[in-house]
Design a protein around this motif. Structure first.
Motif, PDB file in Angstrom:
ATOM      1  N   LYS A 167       9.600   5.338   9.903  1.00 17.89           N
ATOM      2  CA  LYS A 167       9.922   5.531  11.323  1.00 17.89           C
ATOM      3  C   LYS A 167       9.471   4.333  12.158  1.00 17.89           C
ATOM      4  O   LYS A 167      10.201   3.860  13.038  1.00 17.89           O
ATOM      5  N   VAL A 168       8.272   3.839  11.881  1.00 18.73           N
ATOM      6  CA  VAL A 168       7.775   2.666  12.615  1.00 18.73           C
ATOM      7  C   VAL A 168       8.689   1.467  12.379  1.00 18.73           C
ATOM      8  O   VAL A 168       9.040   0.743  13.314  1.00 18.73           O
ATOM      9  N   CYS A 169       9.113   1.278  11.128  1.00 15.22           N
ATOM     10  CA  CYS A 169      10.034   0.173  10.817  1.00 15.22           C
ATOM     11  C   CYS A 169      11.363   0.354  11.556  1.00 15.22           C
ATOM     12  O   CYS A 169      11.914  -0.615  12.111  1.00 15.22           O
ATOM     13  N   GLU A 170      11.850   1.582  11.574  1.00 14.75           N
ATOM     14  CA  GLU A 170      13.123   1.871  12.254  1.00 14.75           C
ATOM     15  C   GLU A 170      13.024   1.571  13.753  1.00 14.75           C
ATOM     16  O   GLU A 170      13.904   0.920  14.338  1.00 14.75           O
ATOM     17  N   ILE A 171      11.926   2.031  14.386  1.00 11.33           N
ATOM     18  CA  ILE A 171      11.736   1.817  15.828  1.00 11.33           C
ATOM     19  C   ILE A 171      11.610   0.329  16.131  1.00 11.33           C
ATOM     20  O   ILE A 171      12.267  -0.193  17.039  1.00 11.33           O
ATOM     21  N   ARG A 172      10.771  -0.356  15.348  1.00 14.80           N
ATOM     22  CA  ARG A 172      10.536  -1.776  15.624  1.00 14.80           C
ATOM     23  C   ARG A 172      11.813  -2.592  15.419  1.00 14.80           C
ATOM     24  O   ARG A 172      12.097  -3.516  16.185  1.00 14.80           O
TER      25      ARG A 172
ATOM     26  N   ILE B 159       5.981   7.973   8.148  1.00 11.64           N
ATOM     27  CA  ILE B 159       5.525   7.234   9.336  1.00 11.64           C
ATOM     28  C   ILE B 159       5.920   5.764   9.212  1.00 11.64           C
ATOM     29  O   ILE B 159       6.440   5.162  10.161  1.00 11.64           O
ATOM     30  N   PHE B 160       5.699   5.187   8.040  1.00 10.60           N
ATOM     31  CA  PHE B 160       6.070   3.790   7.775  1.00 10.60           C
ATOM     32  C   PHE B 160       7.553   3.552   8.067  1.00 10.60           C
ATOM     33  O   PHE B 160       7.923   2.614   8.770  1.00 10.60           O
TER      34      PHE B 160
ATOM     35  N   THR C 204       0.834  -1.215   0.000  1.00  8.30           N
ATOM     36  CA  THR C 204       0.000   0.000   0.000  1.00  8.30           C
ATOM     37  C   THR C 204       0.863   1.257   0.000  1.00  8.30           C
ATOM     38  O   THR C 204       0.542   2.237  -0.687  1.00  8.30           O
ATOM     39  N   ILE C 205       1.959   1.246   0.736  1.00  6.52           N
ATOM     40  CA  ILE C 205       2.844   2.417   0.785  1.00  6.52           C
ATOM     41  C   ILE C 205       3.464   2.669  -0.590  1.00  6.52           C
ATOM     42  O   ILE C 205       3.530   3.805  -1.070  1.00  6.52           O
ATOM     43  N   LYS C 206       3.902   1.590  -1.253  1.00  5.04           N
ATOM     44  CA  LYS C 206       4.506   1.722  -2.591  1.00  5.04           C
ATOM     45  C   LYS C 206       3.511   2.264  -3.607  1.00  5.04           C
ATOM     46  O   LYS C 206       3.886   2.935  -4.560  1.00  5.04           O
ATOM     47  N   GLN C 207       2.227   1.972  -3.390  1.00  8.66           N
ATOM     48  CA  GLN C 207       1.190   2.440  -4.315  1.00  8.66           C
ATOM     49  C   GLN C 207       0.533   3.739  -3.845  1.00  8.66           C
ATOM     50  O   GLN C 207      -0.519   4.128  -4.348  1.00  8.66           O
ATOM     51  N   ASN C 208       1.191   4.403  -2.886  1.00  6.01           N
ATOM     52  CA  ASN C 208       0.706   5.691  -2.370  1.00  6.01           C
ATOM     53  C   ASN C 208      -0.713   5.606  -1.817  1.00  6.01           C
ATOM     54  O   ASN C 208      -1.536   6.505  -2.024  1.00  6.01           O
ATOM     55  N   ILE C 209      -0.978   4.515  -1.116  1.00  5.78           N
ATOM     56  CA  ILE C 209      -2.269   4.339  -0.452  1.00  5.78           C
ATOM     57  C   ILE C 209      -2.013   4.381   1.057  1.00  5.78           C
ATOM     58  O   ILE C 209      -1.495   3.432   1.630  1.00  5.78           O
ATOM     59  N   PRO C 210      -2.312   5.496   1.716  1.00  9.13           N
ATOM     60  CA  PRO C 210      -2.029   5.610   3.158  1.00  9.13           C
ATOM     61  C   PRO C 210      -3.109   4.959   4.014  1.00  9.13           C
ATOM     62  O   PRO C 210      -4.217   4.694   3.544  1.00  9.13           O
TER      63      PRO C 210
END
Length: 336
Positions: free
Chosen positions: A204-209, A201-202, A93-99
Motif C-alpha cells: 500500500k505504501v508503495c502504491e501511494i508513493r 502495508i508495504f 526484509t519483506i521477502k524474508q518475512n521480517i516486519p
C-alpha cells in the motif's frame, strides 16, 4: 577536468573530482590522499540534497554494501552497509518475512543517510528501529559505534557532532519479533490491525508513493523539500477555526504537526514554475526539475513557496533538503 556530481534533482553541477568507494579502507585512502586539502563531501545517491553551485572539492560516493541478518528470540538484528539502497533493504526484509520497515518503503537514498536524517514516513521514523551506527574516523581509521543517535524530527547527532571528519559505514537495525503494525496515517487507517500483514502495508505504501511522488529517474527531484512544520497547539487550534479541513497530527508537549504539502497546495502553488523548476502537480511538497532547471531556479521557487505560506498561514517552512555550497553544507534556512 571537472566531473559531474550525481544527484537525484538531475542538476548539472560539477566537482573537482568524484570518486566511488566500496570499502572503509578505500574511503579512508581517498580522504588521506587529498594532498591539496580540498573540501570533501560524502554522499550516497545524492537524494535529499541540493547543490546550490559547483563544488570546489572532492565528492566521495559511498557504495559500501552488505546486508547481514542474525536473530535472537526477541528480535532480528541487521547490519547494513551505508551504500545499500534503502528501498532494496526494505524489500529484502519483506521477502524474508521480517516486519518492521514496511512503512518506510520507497524512501529514496542510501542506508547511510537514514540515521543522519532520521528518515520517516507514515507514522514511523528510523529511530524506532535504530540499534547502532558505525562511523569511520577518517583521520585515524578508527571505527566508532554510536548507540544513541539523539534523534529528533529529521535530526540526529550525526548532523552535528559527527558531520565533519567521520563517515557512516554500517547501520545496525533491530526489528522486534513482537510486531505491531503502525496504521496511523492516511489510507493505512483502512486496514484491520487484526489481519493486516507487513507485506500488505508495504504494498500500500508503495502504491501511494508511486501515485503521488515522481520517480527521480524520470523527473528530477530530491524528495520532500520542506519539513512538516511543528507549531504550538494553541496556534494550530486558531488555524483550524479558519481551515477546519486542515490535516493535523498532535505531538507531545502541546505541539501540533501540520502537513507542509497541504499548506503549499492551499496557496495554489501546485504546478507553479520558476525557470525550469516546478512544484509537482500531484504532491506540492516535492519540487521537480521540469525543464533543465538550474540550482538557482530551485532556490527561487523554494523562496517563493516559503514566502506564500508565511503570508497566508503565518507558518514558517524549513527545508528538509540539505543545501550544499561550494565547500560544504550551508544553512538552508538562512539561504532562503
Amino acid at each position: 577536468m571537472k566531473q559531474k556530481i550525481p544527484n537525484t534533482f538531475g542538476l548539472t553541477v560539477f566537482a573537482q573530482n568524484v570518486v566511488t568507494v566500496t570499502s572503509p579502507e578505500q574511503l579512508q585512502q581517498v580522504w588521506q590522499d587529498n594532498y591539496q586539502n580540498l573540501p570533501i563531501m560524502i554522499i550516497g545517491e545524492g537524494s535529499n540534497t541540493l547543490f546550490t553551485c559547483d563544488f570546489d572539492g572532492i565528492i566521495i560516493v559511498n557504495r559500501i554494501k552488505g546486508i547481514t541478518i542474525s536473530e535472537t528470540e526477541q528480535a532480528w538484528h541487521l547490519k547494513v552497509g551505508a551504500g545499500e539502497t534503502w528501498h532494496d533493504l526494505v524489500s529484502t526484509t519483506i521477502k524474508q518475512n521480517i516486519p518492521g520497515l514496511e512503512n518506510l518503503a520507497l524512501i529514496p537514498g542510501c542506508v547511510g543517510s537514514a540515521p543522519i536524517q532520521n528518515i520517516g514516513a507514515y507514522g514511523v521514523e528510523f529511530q524506532k528501529v535504530a540499534d547502532y551506527v558505525e562511523l569511520l574516523e577518517l583521520a585515524t581509521g578508527k571505527i566508532i559505534t554510536v548507540t544513541d543517535g539523539q534523534y529528533g524530527y529529521r535530526e540526529s547527532i550525526f548532523k552535528k557532532e559527527y558531520l565533519q571528519g567521520y563517515a557512516v559505514i554500517n547501520v545496525g537495525i533491530k526489528l522486534p519479533k513482537q510486531w505491531q503494525p503502525v496504521l496511523t496515517y492516511g489510507e493505512l487507517r483502512n486496514f484491520d490491525p487484526k489481519i493486516v500483514t507487513a507485506k500488505m502495508i508495504f504494498d500500500k505504501v508503495c502504491e501511494i508513493r508511486c501515485s503521488k511522488l515522481p520517480d527521480p529517474k524520470v523527473l528530477g527531484n530530491g524528495g520532500s523539500f520542506f519539513k512538516n512544520p511543528v507549531i504550538d497547539k494553541i496556534v494550530a487550534d486558531k488555524l483550524l477555526e479558519i481551515y477546519p479541513n486542515m490535516p493535523i497530527y498532535p505531538q507531545a508537549n502541546h505541539q501540533t504537526k501540520l502537513a507542509a504539502g497541504w499548506l503549499i497546495d492551499q496557496c495554489g502553488l501546485k504546478s507553479y514554475q520558476i525557470g525550469g523548476a516546478a512544484v509537482h502537480q500531484q504532491q506540492a511538497l516535492v519540487l521537480v526539475n521540469k525543464d533543465q532547471a538550474t540550482a538557482q531556479d530551485v532556490v527561487e521557487l523554494a523562496r517563493h513557496i516559503k514566502k506564500c505560506v508565511l503570508q497566508k498561514f503565518s507558518v514558517n517552512l524549513s527545508p528538509e533538503i540539505r543545501f550544499i555550497g561550494n565547500s560544504g553544507e550551508i544553512d538552508a534556512d538562512n539561504y532562503l
